[in-house]
Design a protein around this motif. Structure first.
Motif, PDB file in Angstrom:
ATOM      1  N   ALA A  72       0.835  -1.212   0.000  1.00  0.00           N
ATOM      2  CA  ALA A  72       0.000   0.000   0.000  1.00  0.00           C
ATOM      3  C   ALA A  72       0.861   1.250   0.000  1.00  0.00           C
ATOM      4  O   ALA A  72       1.866   1.334   0.707  1.00  0.00           O
ATOM      5  N   VAL A  73       0.473   2.229  -0.805  1.00  0.00           N
ATOM      6  CA  VAL A  73       1.141   3.531  -0.866  1.00  0.00           C
ATOM      7  C   VAL A  73       0.046   4.595  -0.927  1.00  0.00           C
ATOM      8  O   VAL A  73      -0.859   4.512  -1.774  1.00  0.00           O
ATOM      9  N   LEU A  74       0.117   5.594  -0.051  1.00  0.00           N
ATOM     10  CA  LEU A  74      -0.872   6.664  -0.048  1.00  0.00           C
ATOM     11  C   LEU A  74      -0.483   7.735  -1.068  1.00  0.00           C
ATOM     12  O   LEU A  74       0.561   8.375  -0.949  1.00  0.00           O
ATOM     13  N   THR A  75      -1.331   7.924  -2.076  1.00  0.00           N
ATOM     14  CA  THR A  75      -1.140   8.967  -3.078  1.00  0.00           C
ATOM     15  C   THR A  75      -2.495   9.644  -3.304  1.00  0.00           C
ATOM     16  O   THR A  75      -3.526   9.140  -2.822  1.00  0.00           O
ATOM     17  N   PRO A  76      -2.549  10.751  -4.024  1.00  0.00           N
ATOM     18  CA  PRO A  76      -3.849  11.387  -4.285  1.00  0.00           C
ATOM     19  C   PRO A  76      -4.845  10.485  -5.001  1.00  0.00           C
ATOM     20  O   PRO A  76      -6.058  10.684  -4.879  1.00  0.00           O
ATOM     21  N   SER A  77      -4.364   9.508  -5.718  1.00  0.00           N
ATOM     22  CA  SER A  77      -5.267   8.619  -6.465  1.00  0.00           C
ATOM     23  C   SER A  77      -5.455   7.262  -5.805  1.00  0.00           C
ATOM     24  O   SER A  77      -6.297   6.462  -6.252  1.00  0.00           O
ATOM     25  N   THR A  78      -4.687   6.968  -4.737  1.00  0.00           N
ATOM     26  CA  THR A  78      -4.794   5.659  -4.079  1.00  0.00           C
ATOM     27  C   THR A  78      -4.899   5.821  -2.570  1.00  0.00           C
ATOM     28  O   THR A  78      -3.899   5.819  -1.866  1.00  0.00           O
ATOM     29  N   PRO A  79      -6.120   5.968  -2.043  1.00  0.00           N
ATOM     30  CA  PRO A  79      -6.289   5.986  -0.588  1.00  0.00           C
ATOM     31  C   PRO A  79      -5.943   4.623  -0.003  1.00  0.00           C
ATOM     32  O   PRO A  79      -5.880   3.614  -0.716  1.00  0.00           O
ATOM     33  N   ILE A  80      -5.712   4.586   1.307  1.00  0.00           N
ATOM     34  CA  ILE A  80      -5.377   3.323   1.969  1.00  0.00           C
ATOM     35  C   ILE A  80      -6.386   3.059   3.079  1.00  0.00           C
ATOM     36  O   ILE A  80      -6.986   3.995   3.633  1.00  0.00           O
ATOM     37  N   THR A  81      -6.576   1.793   3.406  1.00  0.00           N
ATOM     38  CA  THR A  81      -7.475   1.395   4.490  1.00  0.00           C
ATOM     39  C   THR A  81      -6.687   0.559   5.493  1.00  0.00           C
ATOM     40  O   THR A  81      -6.080  -0.466   5.131  1.00  0.00           O
ATOM     41  N   LEU A  82      -6.694   1.005   6.745  1.00  0.00           N
ATOM     42  CA  LEU A  82      -6.011   0.310   7.838  1.00  0.00           C
ATOM     43  C   LEU A  82      -7.063  -0.347   8.723  1.00  0.00           C
ATOM     44  O   LEU A  82      -8.158   0.203   8.913  1.00  0.00           O
ATOM     45  N   THR A  83      -6.726  -1.503   9.290  1.00  0.00           N
ATOM     46  CA  THR A  83      -7.679  -2.222  10.150  1.00  0.00           C
ATOM     47  C   THR A  83      -6.977  -2.772  11.382  1.00  0.00           C
ATOM     48  O   THR A  83      -5.766  -3.031  11.365  1.00  0.00           O
ATOM     49  N   ARG A  84      -7.767  -2.962  12.423  1.00  0.00           N
ATOM     50  CA  ARG A  84      -7.295  -3.669  13.622  1.00  0.00           C
ATOM     51  C   ARG A  84      -8.513  -4.138  14.414  1.00  0.00           C
ATOM     52  O   ARG A  84      -9.608  -3.563  14.292  1.00  0.00           O
TER      53      ARG A  84
END
Length: 605
Positions: free
Chosen positions: A157-169
């Motif tokens: 995963a890489v955070l860019t303006p076109s690729t949001p990321i989703t984190l979970t726990r």
């Protein structure tokens, strides 16, 4: 040269050197000793902070629990159990999966020095470093905020303006999900959801926090500038300076409101958290440290909400990390329909001061002409012309009065000679003369008095706004910094820097622009009527020389304004004096244009 004038010059230089040796030098040594002592204590102590419920936020204290290591930024980044890279055209960094903290952020379009090869500005640092500075958001369940919890991210995963990321726990019977996106500038959008899969109700509160450990390395404690925690809570601005909170924790702010934003600011940069603008919050600006090493925090929590079994709760908020560019901040103030976020008074991150009714118009004028001409130096020259036009009627009356005063000098001199032994009678006769000629001797001060608030407002505007940072004009590389040349190495012809000399270096940075300003002031002083007292006359004659030293450390843009304003004032005053038939000593060597000469002759009649 007159003996008294020589003595005045020698004494003035002596005062400057003595001030540097006896006052500034010890202050610098004391500040350095204090910094070293603080670092020594920091190396021995672990930062201890309290966790008293959600209000003090375990997320703020727990993240600093391992500060005894005090490691470098590179070591801290390598030590992290996992990171998600951030890559845009404006920022670069990473998100720490321990706590989902944004603690590594560089501003790619801003450099430490004018030289583009110098390092870019680093805004955020990991919690393990000496000057930790980071942003964190999450859910508080009772006193547990999960500040040290580990989040999982998709592989690669890489955070860019076109690729949001989703984190979970997952924590017990609560499942947390956090989706982070970033625009092409400096704003992160965080949508976080908590789901209760248990059998009982759970009480949760959303929180967001900005932390700054220790006072920043480049902190200068300028009286004219706010640096430290601040925020607009509801509709009101709250500010607390680093030094004030470090000395007195009781100066902390605890307020409730709807919407707004809070953060921590330095001269040009801001790290802030922004709730939804219809969200009720309880906001804090504090120093939560238990030791002499301060830990500044700007954080908010939302009201507690009950999460029933099987229920989910989602909240959206924002994080900002970037420059205090006015256009940028105001773009986020715009309503969503206009492409913004509706952040209330976000541009108050810039310290406009009590004279905001002057600093804001001055800035908007500079910014407009700076964009129009492509050069802020030219914008300052145009701004000066506009100010001169606005003040023209009042300044004219002041210069008219000064012209009449100069015309009366022969009469005043006769009174001084006639009543040299009776000062009281001399003053009475002079007042009678002024009354007879229908003139106010103080009216000539109006042009200068009118300039003072404008001068201060321009000084503050140049100092607190980032737009003039590293902006060139002619030989000057940065209008927000002092003139880089100095007469003591022949303006760069000799290969050494006299400002680096101990004790006297601080007074040797006399560049081309301050000298030009001093020369212009000398010409203007020659147009004014001399004081009646010979001692005062000598002091006034010496003033341009003093002002050269006073203005030398000021921003070059400010000195440019004062020089250009003085230059224009000379010709305005000269013309008015000619119209009133006053002889101008130095002016007789210059020829008036024919249209001015004809006008002046007609008015003199």
């Amino acid at each position: 040269m007159d003996r008294n004038l020589i003595m005045a010059i020698v004494l003035s230089m002596g005062v400057l050197f003595a001030w540097d040796f006896l006052v500034l030098g010890p202050q610098r040594e004391a500040q350095e000793a204090e910094r070293r002592a603080a670092q020594a204590e920091q190396a021995e102590q672990t930062v201890q902070t309290e966790s008293s419920g959600v209000d003090t936020s375990d997320a703020l204290t727990g993240a600093l629990s391992d500060q005894a290591e005090n490691i470098s930024i590179d070591e801290a980044l390598a030590k992290s159990p996992g990171r998600v890279p951030i890559r845009t055209g404006t920022v670069e960094g990473s998100i720490n999966l321990r706590g989902a903290r944004v603690d590594d952020l560089k501003l790619l379009q801003y450099h430490e020095e004018v030289d583009q090869r110098s390092p870019v500005i680093r805004l955020l640092n990991p919690a393990e470093t000496e000057h930790a500075h980071y942003i964190q958001q999450g859910w508080a369940v009772g006193n547990d905020t999960g500040a040290q919890a580990f989040w999982e991210a998709p592989a690669g995963a890489v955070l860019t303006p076109s690729t949001p990321i989703t984190l979970t726990r997952v924590e017990g019977d609560l499942a947390f999900e956090k989706t982070i996106s970033i625009d092409d500038k400096y704003m992160f959008t965080v949508t976080q959801t908590v789901t209760n899969s248990g059998a009982g109700d759970r009480l949760v509160r959303a929180y967001a926090d900005v932390t700054q450990r220790n006072i920043p390395e480049d902190f200068r404690n300028f009286m004219i500038l706010h640096e430290g925690p601040l925020g607009v809570i509801g509709t009101k601005l709250y500010e607390r300076k680093y030094k004030k909170l470090a000395k007195n924790k009781n100066k902390a702010v605890e307020e409730e409101g709807v919407g707004g934003w809070i953060g921590i600011t330095n001269k040009n940069w801001l790290a802030a958290v922004v709730p939804a603008q219809d969200q009720e919050i309880e906001a804090h600006l504090t120093n939560n440290s238990k030791t002499s090493i301060p830990v500044f925090k700007a954080f908010y929590v939302t009201p507690a909400e009950t999460l029933a079994p099987g229920q989910s709760l989602t909240k959206t908020s924002y994080m900002f990390g970037g420059p205090k560019d006015v256009d940028l901040l105001q773009s986020y103030e715009a309503q969503p329909d206009d492409g913004g976020l509706g952040v209330y008074d976000f541009d108050k991150a810039v310290d406009w001061g009590h004279l905001f009714f002057l600093t804001r118009p001055i800035f908007y004028t500079l910014d407009f002409f700076g964009d129009l001409t492509g050069n802020y130096g030219i914008a300052i020259l145009i701004l000066t012309l506009i100010i001169k036009l606005i003040l023209f009627p009042l300044a004219n009356k002041g210069y008219e009065s000064m012209s009449k005063m100069k015309k009366l000098q022969p009469e005043i001199k006769k009174l001084q000679e006639r009543y040299s032994d009776d000062k009281m009678k001399m003053q009475q006769e002079m007042m009678a003369l002024y009354k007879k000629e229908k003139m106010n001797p103080m009216a000539g001060c109006f042009p200068i008095l009118l300039q003072m608030p404008i001068f201060y407002a321009l000084y503050k505007t140049l100092f607190v706004t980032i737009e003039l940072r590293h902006q060139p004009f002619l030989y000057i590389e940065d209008l927000s910094a002092p003139d880089p040349t100095t007469m003591f190495n022949l303006f760069g012809l000799l290969p050494y820097d006299p400002t680096a000399l101990p004790l006297i270096g601080a007074v040797l940075g006399i560049g081309i622009l301050p000298i030009m300003m001093g020369v212009a002031m000398w010409f203007q002083f020659k147009l004014n009527p001399p004081p009646a007292d010979p001692v005062q006359a000598q002091i006034f004659a010496f003033m341009p020389f003093v002002f050269v030293f006073i203005f030398a450390p000021f921003a070059a843009g400010l000195v440019l304004y004062w020089f250009w304003n003085t230059f224009l004032s000379i010709f305005q005053q000269w013309y008015i004096m000619k119209r009133n038939g006053v002889t101008v000593e130095w002016g007789e060597r210059f020829k008036l244009p024919s249209w001015l000469k004809k006008d002046a002759a007609g008015d003199a009649k």
